[in-house]
Design a protein around this motif. Structure first.
Motif, PDB file in Angstrom:
ATOM      1  N   ASN A  55      34.779  40.696  45.625  1.00 29.38           N
ATOM      2  CA  ASN A  55      35.396  41.724  46.450  1.00 29.38           C
ATOM      3  C   ASN A  55      36.918  41.582  46.470  1.00 29.38           C
ATOM      4  N   GLU A  56      37.389  40.357  46.632  1.00 28.46           N
ATOM      5  CA  GLU A  56      38.834  40.112  46.649  1.00 28.46           C
ATOM      6  C   GLU A  56      39.457  40.477  45.294  1.00 28.46           C
ATOM      7  N   PHE A  57      38.786  40.089  44.210  1.00 25.56           N
ATOM      8  CA  PHE A  57      39.282  40.425  42.878  1.00 25.56           C
ATOM      9  C   PHE A  57      39.388  41.939  42.703  1.00 25.56           C
ATOM     10  N   ARG A  58      38.335  42.640  43.056  1.00 23.60           N
ATOM     11  CA  ARG A  58      38.302  44.098  42.872  1.00 23.60           C
ATOM     12  C   ARG A  58      39.369  44.789  43.718  1.00 23.60           C
ATOM     13  N   GLN A  59      39.476  44.376  44.971  1.00 28.64           N
ATOM     14  CA  GLN A  59      40.462  44.990  45.858  1.00 28.64           C
ATOM     15  C   GLN A  59      41.884  44.756  45.339  1.00 28.64           C
ATOM     16  N   THR A  60      42.160  43.544  44.919  1.00 29.54           N
ATOM     17  CA  THR A  60      43.493  43.211  44.413  1.00 29.54           C
ATOM     18  C   THR A  60      43.773  43.947  43.113  1.00 29.54           C
ATOM     19  N   LEU A  61      42.803  43.977  42.218  1.00 28.72           N
ATOM     20  CA  LEU A  61      42.982  44.650  40.930  1.00 28.72           C
ATOM     21  C   LEU A  61      43.316  46.133  41.120  1.00 28.72           C
ATOM     22  N   ARG A  63      44.536  47.684  43.676  1.00 24.01           N
ATOM     23  CA  ARG A  63      45.853  47.871  44.295  1.00 24.01           C
ATOM     24  C   ARG A  63      46.981  47.606  43.299  1.00 24.01           C
ATOM     25  N   LEU A  64      46.881  46.525  42.528  1.00 25.58           N
ATOM     26  CA  LEU A  64      47.924  46.224  41.544  1.00 25.58           C
ATOM     27  C   LEU A  64      48.013  47.311  40.472  1.00 25.58           C
ATOM     28  N   MET A  65      46.873  47.786  40.003  1.00 27.42           N
ATOM     29  CA  MET A  65      46.880  48.841  38.993  1.00 27.42           C
ATOM     30  C   MET A  65      47.476  50.135  39.557  1.00 27.42           C
ATOM     31  N   SER A  66      47.173  50.429  40.810  1.00 32.27           N
ATOM     32  CA  SER A  66      47.715  51.619  41.457  1.00 32.27           C
ATOM     33  C   SER A  66      49.239  51.519  41.581  1.00 32.27           C
ATOM     34  N   ILE A  67      49.716  50.371  42.016  1.00 34.26           N
ATOM     35  CA  ILE A  67      51.166  50.172  42.143  1.00 34.26           C
ATOM     36  C   ILE A  67      51.823  50.224  40.769  1.00 34.26           C
ATOM     37  N   MET A  68      51.184  49.638  39.772  1.00 29.76           N
ATOM     38  CA  MET A  68      51.756  49.629  38.423  1.00 29.76           C
ATOM     39  C   MET A  68      51.896  51.055  37.894  1.00 29.76           C
ATOM     40  N   HIS A  69      50.870  51.872  38.081  1.00 27.17           N
ATOM     41  CA  HIS A  69      50.922  53.252  37.608  1.00 27.17           C
ATOM     42  C   HIS A  69      51.984  54.045  38.373  1.00 27.17           C
ATOM     43  N   GLY A  70      52.002  53.918  39.688  1.00 29.90           N
ATOM     44  CA  GLY A  70      53.013  54.619  40.485  1.00 29.90           C
ATOM     45  C   GLY A  70      54.425  54.163  40.147  1.00 29.90           C
ATOM     46  N   SER A  71      54.599  52.872  39.901  1.00 27.88           N
ATOM     47  CA  SER A  71      55.919  52.343  39.531  1.00 27.88           C
ATOM     48  C   SER A  71      56.355  52.864  38.170  1.00 27.88           C
ATOM     49  N   ASP A  88      46.685  51.578  49.348  1.00 26.61           N
ATOM     50  CA  ASP A  88      46.819  50.574  50.396  1.00 26.61           C
ATOM     51  C   ASP A  88      47.640  49.347  49.999  1.00 26.61           C
ATOM     52  N   LEU A  89      48.919  49.532  49.930  1.00 26.25           N
ATOM     53  CA  LEU A  89      49.839  48.446  49.594  1.00 26.25           C
ATOM     54  C   LEU A  89      49.704  47.273  50.570  1.00 26.25           C
ATOM     55  N   ARG A  90      49.384  47.565  51.812  1.00 29.07           N
ATOM     56  CA  ARG A  90      49.262  46.516  52.824  1.00 29.07           C
ATOM     57  C   ARG A  90      48.030  45.646  52.603  1.00 29.07           C
ATOM     58  N   GLY A  91      47.152  46.042  51.701  1.00 27.26           N
ATOM     59  CA  GLY A  91      45.967  45.242  51.410  1.00 27.26           C
ATOM     60  C   GLY A  91      46.271  44.030  50.547  1.00 27.26           C
ATOM     61  N   LEU A  92      47.477  43.961  50.003  1.00 29.01           N
ATOM     62  CA  LEU A  92      47.876  42.786  49.213  1.00 29.01           C
ATOM     63  C   LEU A  92      48.451  41.732  50.156  1.00 29.01           C
ATOM     64  N   GLN A 120      47.441  40.285  34.626  1.00 34.29           N
ATOM     65  CA  GLN A 120      46.973  39.335  33.625  1.00 34.29           C
ATOM     66  C   GLN A 120      46.664  37.978  34.250  1.00 34.29           C
ATOM     67  N   VAL A 121      47.484  37.539  35.174  1.00 31.09           N
ATOM     68  CA  VAL A 121      47.221  36.278  35.876  1.00 31.09           C
ATOM     69  C   VAL A 121      45.935  36.405  36.697  1.00 31.09           C
ATOM     70  N   LEU A 122      45.763  37.533  37.371  1.00 34.26           N
ATOM     71  CA  LEU A 122      44.549  37.782  38.151  1.00 34.26           C
ATOM     72  C   LEU A 122      43.310  37.719  37.256  1.00 34.26           C
ATOM     73  N   MET A 123      43.394  38.330  36.074  1.00 32.97           N
ATOM     74  CA  MET A 123      42.277  38.298  35.129  1.00 32.97           C
ATOM     75  C   MET A 123      41.961  36.874  34.692  1.00 32.97           C
ATOM     76  N   THR A 124      42.982  36.142  34.313  1.00 33.61           N
ATOM     77  CA  THR A 124      42.791  34.785  33.816  1.00 33.61           C
ATOM     78  C   THR A 124      42.179  33.890  34.888  1.00 33.61           C
ATOM     79  N   TYR A 125      42.721  33.963  36.086  1.00 35.94           N
ATOM     80  CA  TYR A 125      42.201  33.144  37.176  1.00 35.94           C
ATOM     81  C   TYR A 125      40.737  33.481  37.473  1.00 35.94           C
TER      82      TYR A 125
END
Length: 166
Positions: A55-61, A63-71, A88-92, A120-125
């Motif tokens: 759940n933590e992995f999915r939620q973080t992934l 959010r990061l992908m959403s921020i990356m696309h918006g950025s 939900d940026l506050r979820g990080l 990539q770090v999230l994936m590796t971990y």
């Protein structure tokens, strides 16, 4: 006649640049969506054994992908008067947000590149702790699709940054 020919050339070139940029943006989005979709699917097997971690992995992934696309979209837009919705940026956690802010504001790193590195770090971990249970050659495909999305972004950025010469 020369002026008309020059006008036609300029319009044709502008039209070609528009469609190339649009194509690159759609390819970027497609590659990053494919990456996120694969990672979510690859975490299915660990749901029973590691529900909290999955759940933590999915939620973080997401959010990061959403921020990356918006950025990426924000970076390509010349006027920064618009903002882009992100999930939900506050979820990080605060440390992740602090690293992101410091790396861009203090050290001058490009936000999209920092976010790609975080994914990539999230994936590796999560592969190491067995949230992602696929074999490394299969997981390497996700690294490749992330990379192709970044190449498409950089090529779109090249079009946005390079003004038409006349």
């Amino acid at each position: 006649a020369l002026g008309f020919s020059l006008l036609v050339f300029r319009v044709r070139t502008a039209y070609a640049r528009f469609w190339e940029g649009t194509t690159l943006l759609h390819q970027m989005e497609g590659e990053w969506f494919e990456s996120a979709s694969c990672l979510l699917a690859f975490s299915m097997e660990a749901k029973e054994k590691l529900p909290k971690e999955v759940n933590e992995f999915r939620q973080t992934l997401v959010r990061l992908m959403s921020i990356m696309h918006g950025s990426a979209l924000e970076c390509l837009r010349k006027s920064h008067s618009s903002t882009y919705d992100v999930i939900d940026l506050r979820g990080l956690d605060l440390r992740t947000l602090e690293i992101l802010r410091e790396s861009t504001e203090r050290y001058g790193f490009h936000r999209v590149e920092v976010l790609l590195h975080m994914v990539q770090v999230l994936m590796t971990y999560n592969h190491e702790i067995k949230v992602l249970t696929v074999d490394p050659p299969v997981l390497s495909r996700v690294y490749q699709t992330l990379s192709r999305g970044m190449v498409n972004f950089i090529n779109a950025q090249k079009i946005a940054d390079t003004m038409f010469p006349f």
